[in-house]
Design a protein around this motif. Sequence first.
Motif, PDB file in Angstrom:
ATOM      1  N   ASP A  38     -33.844 -29.045 -53.320  1.00  7.80           N
ATOM      2  CA  ASP A  38     -34.338 -28.379 -54.530  1.00  7.80           C
ATOM      3  C   ASP A  38     -33.986 -29.194 -55.770  1.00  7.80           C
ATOM      4  O   ASP A  38     -34.798 -29.320 -56.696  1.00  7.80           O
ATOM      5  CB  ASP A  38     -33.751 -26.966 -54.616  1.00  7.80           C
ATOM      6  N   HIS A  39     -32.798 -29.772 -55.770  1.00  6.36           N
ATOM      7  CA  HIS A  39     -32.401 -30.616 -56.906  1.00  6.36           C
ATOM      8  C   HIS A  39     -33.154 -31.938 -56.894  1.00  6.36           C
ATOM      9  O   HIS A  39     -33.563 -32.430 -57.958  1.00  6.36           O
ATOM     10  CB  HIS A  39     -30.886 -30.850 -56.875  1.00  6.36           C
ATOM     11  N   ILE A  40     -33.346 -32.537 -55.731  1.00  5.12           N
ATOM     12  CA  ILE A  40     -34.118 -33.783 -55.657  1.00  5.12           C
ATOM     13  C   ILE A  40     -35.519 -33.569 -56.229  1.00  5.12           C
ATOM     14  O   ILE A  40     -36.056 -34.410 -56.959  1.00  5.12           O
ATOM     15  CB  ILE A  40     -34.208 -34.274 -54.201  1.00  5.12           C
ATOM     16  N   SER A  41     -36.112 -32.425 -55.913  1.00  2.00           N
ATOM     17  CA  SER A  41     -37.481 -32.132 -56.354  1.00  2.00           C
ATOM     18  C   SER A  41     -37.542 -31.551 -57.764  1.00  2.00           C
ATOM     19  O   SER A  41     -38.626 -31.286 -58.272  1.00  2.00           O
ATOM     20  CB  SER A  41     -38.132 -31.141 -55.384  1.00  2.00           C
ATOM     21  N   LYS A  42     -36.368 -31.306 -58.380  1.00  2.00           N
ATOM     22  CA  LYS A  42     -36.296 -30.680 -59.703  1.00  2.00           C
ATOM     23  C   LYS A  42     -36.922 -29.285 -59.685  1.00  2.00           C
ATOM     24  O   LYS A  42     -37.676 -28.896 -60.576  1.00  2.00           O
ATOM     25  CB  LYS A  42     -36.928 -31.561 -60.774  1.00  2.00           C
ATOM     26  N   GLY A  43     -36.590 -28.524 -58.623  1.00  2.00           N
ATOM     27  CA  GLY A  43     -37.000 -27.129 -58.563  1.00  2.00           C
ATOM     28  C   GLY A  43     -38.389 -26.887 -58.024  1.00  2.00           C
ATOM     29  O   GLY A  43     -39.003 -25.863 -58.339  1.00  2.00           O
ATOM     30  N   ARG A  44     -38.873 -27.765 -57.140  1.00  2.00           N
ATOM     31  CA  ARG A  44     -40.228 -27.591 -56.593  1.00  2.00           C
ATOM     32  C   ARG A  44     -40.237 -27.082 -55.160  1.00  2.00           C
ATOM     33  O   ARG A  44     -41.285 -26.994 -54.533  1.00  2.00           O
ATOM     34  CB  ARG A  44     -40.983 -28.931 -56.665  1.00  2.00           C
ATOM     35  N   LEU A  45     -39.081 -26.729 -54.618  1.00  2.00           N
ATOM     36  CA  LEU A  45     -38.982 -26.348 -53.209  1.00  2.00           C
ATOM     37  C   LEU A  45     -39.198 -24.850 -53.010  1.00  2.00           C
ATOM     38  O   LEU A  45     -38.763 -24.026 -53.820  1.00  2.00           O
ATOM     39  CB  LEU A  45     -37.596 -26.723 -52.664  1.00  2.00           C
ATOM     40  N   ALA A  46     -39.875 -24.503 -51.919  1.00  2.00           N
ATOM     41  CA  ALA A  46     -39.986 -23.113 -51.461  1.00  2.00           C
ATOM     42  C   ALA A  46     -39.815 -23.108 -49.949  1.00  2.00           C
ATOM     43  O   ALA A  46     -40.055 -24.125 -49.279  1.00  2.00           O
ATOM     44  CB  ALA A  46     -41.330 -22.505 -51.857  1.00  2.00           C
ATOM     45  N   LEU A  47     -39.395 -21.965 -49.406  1.00  2.00           N
ATOM     46  CA  LEU A  47     -39.107 -21.845 -47.980  1.00  2.00           C
ATOM     47  C   LEU A  47     -40.128 -20.954 -47.303  1.00  2.00           C
ATOM     48  O   LEU A  47     -40.432 -19.860 -47.802  1.00  2.00           O
ATOM     49  CB  LEU A  47     -37.712 -21.241 -47.760  1.00  2.00           C
ATOM     50  N   ASN A  48     -40.654 -21.414 -46.180  1.00  2.00           N
ATOM     51  CA  ASN A  48     -41.560 -20.612 -45.364  1.00  2.00           C
ATOM     52  C   ASN A  48     -40.803 -20.184 -44.104  1.00  2.00           C
ATOM     53  O   ASN A  48     -40.587 -20.985 -43.197  1.00  2.00           O
ATOM     54  CB  ASN A  48     -42.806 -21.419 -44.996  1.00  2.00           C
ATOM     55  N   ILE A  49     -40.385 -18.929 -44.048  1.00  2.00           N
ATOM     56  CA  ILE A  49     -39.570 -18.434 -42.948  1.00  2.00           C
ATOM     57  C   ILE A  49     -40.459 -18.195 -41.728  1.00  2.00           C
ATOM     58  O   ILE A  49     -41.430 -17.432 -41.797  1.00  2.00           O
ATOM     59  CB  ILE A  49     -38.848 -17.132 -43.319  1.00  2.00           C
ATOM     60  N   VAL A  50     -40.120 -18.845 -40.619  1.00  2.00           N
ATOM     61  CA  VAL A  50     -40.916 -18.749 -39.391  1.00  2.00           C
ATOM     62  C   VAL A  50     -40.006 -18.257 -38.273  1.00  2.00           C
ATOM     63  O   VAL A  50     -38.961 -18.856 -38.014  1.00  2.00           O
ATOM     64  CB  VAL A  50     -41.532 -20.112 -39.019  1.00  2.00           C
ATOM     65  N   SER A  51     -40.402 -17.192 -37.603  1.00  2.00           N
ATOM     66  CA  SER A  51     -39.542 -16.632 -36.559  1.00  2.00           C
ATOM     67  C   SER A  51     -39.542 -17.475 -35.293  1.00  2.00           C
ATOM     68  O   SER A  51     -38.664 -17.327 -34.454  1.00  2.00           O
ATOM     69  CB  SER A  51     -39.975 -15.199 -36.221  1.00  2.00           C
ATOM     70  N   ALA A  52     -40.511 -18.375 -35.157  1.00  2.00           N
ATOM     71  CA  ALA A  52     -40.660 -19.314 -34.032  1.00  2.00           C
ATOM     72  C   ALA A  52     -41.366 -18.637 -32.860  1.00  2.00           C
ATOM     73  O   ALA A  52     -41.202 -17.457 -32.610  1.00  2.00           O
ATOM     74  CB  ALA A  52     -39.331 -19.902 -33.572  1.00  2.00           C
ATOM     75  N   TRP A  53     -42.162 -19.440 -32.127  1.00  2.00           N
ATOM     76  CA  TRP A  53     -42.974 -18.883 -31.046  1.00  2.00           C
ATOM     77  C   TRP A  53     -42.955 -19.727 -29.777  1.00  2.00           C
ATOM     78  O   TRP A  53     -43.380 -19.273 -28.726  1.00  2.00           O
ATOM     79  CB  TRP A  53     -44.444 -18.752 -31.493  1.00  2.00           C
ATOM     80  N   TRP A  54     -42.414 -20.968 -29.837  1.00  2.00           N
ATOM     81  CA  TRP A  54     -42.599 -21.915 -28.755  1.00  2.00           C
ATOM     82  C   TRP A  54     -41.354 -21.971 -27.878  1.00  2.00           C
ATOM     83  O   TRP A  54     -40.366 -22.622 -28.204  1.00  2.00           O
ATOM     84  CB  TRP A  54     -42.915 -23.281 -29.326  1.00  2.00           C
ATOM     85  N   GLU A  55     -41.414 -21.341 -26.727  1.00  2.00           N
ATOM     86  CA  GLU A  55     -40.252 -21.249 -25.847  1.00  2.00           C
ATOM     87  C   GLU A  55     -39.840 -22.611 -25.286  1.00  2.00           C
ATOM     88  O   GLU A  55     -38.639 -22.930 -25.188  1.00  2.00           O
ATOM     89  CB  GLU A  55     -40.537 -20.268 -24.704  1.00  2.00           C
TER      90      GLU A  55
END
Length: 354
Positions: A104-121
Amino acid sequence: MKYGYWSPLYGGWLRNIEDEYKQMPATFDYVKKVAQQAEQLGYDMTLIAELFLNDIKGIEEPALDAWSTAAAVSAVTEKLNILVAIRPGYYKPQTFGKMASNIDHISKGRLALNIVSAWWEEEARQYGGAFTAHDSRYARAEEFVNALEELFTKTPASFKGDYYEFENTYLLPKPLRNNHIPIFAGGESETGKQTISRICDSYVMHGGTIEEIEAKIKEMNGRRAELGKPDFETFGMAAYVICRDTEEEAQAELERITSMNPDSKAYAGYQDFTSKSQLNVKVSKEDYCVSNRGLRPNLVGTPEQIAKRILSYEEVGLNLLILQFSPQLEEMKIFAEKVKPLVEQLRNKKVEVK
């Protein structure tokens, strides 16, 4: 409408075009070229998906790491927002929170998180991820987000839950935007929608028809209202674009990329996805041929046809398109130069008529 694109970490988006990688290699050099061109063309964001195995071209093919790629893209761009998938079953919130805050600091506040529960066993087996029943994966995801909030807002931070525990942990530096990194997620199961409504800022969707997307937006904002929360900030949708000068040319390209090949290397991954996920639509063979149901929105045709369809999505509340192209550099330039300005022109005409 804002426009984003999927970063090409897997050598393309087409499951049946095996030599696509020749024009879209799974290398950081290519990802960097795409990101810098996207920024110049006025794209708002990129989504960096996270899979350790390649589910599009087959597990024997290269797949770039999401988070080291995100750090690198942050360093070589200036304005592009960067939405990166995170699967809690592969991380501890303390170490991940440190990594995310640093990016987030490297990007100067351009980061967002996409939470994925995962599906691939199979991927979880190979890479040591926690893969449990569907609902418990969402329970883990919710606890993960709550633990991150403690780490981002308190110094020192302590947390005790069913999946994660830490005490008097110092995480510095904190994220830049009021000690918060925006949280996105997508999900179609009842458990998924309940969880997302509680913990996320924005909702992302696989490609869908205008009617499907309108219904989802109304439902998810309704769930937020029941919880006493404001509407989601962003509703995003995946979509694959085929823009040609004539409708006949566009349909010919659609036919080329959707010729079904059940012997392709990626077919096993597709079967795992459809069997391990709880989806609210039956995935067709055409949906399979392009990842993330990218063809379902039908952004296929002439610039005017595509622009009119985008405005129809905008009218039902969609405000972010996360686009796929093949080959990426060439096709995203066509879209930016021919479709985006036309959307603005048609929107302005509608306003004038009113």
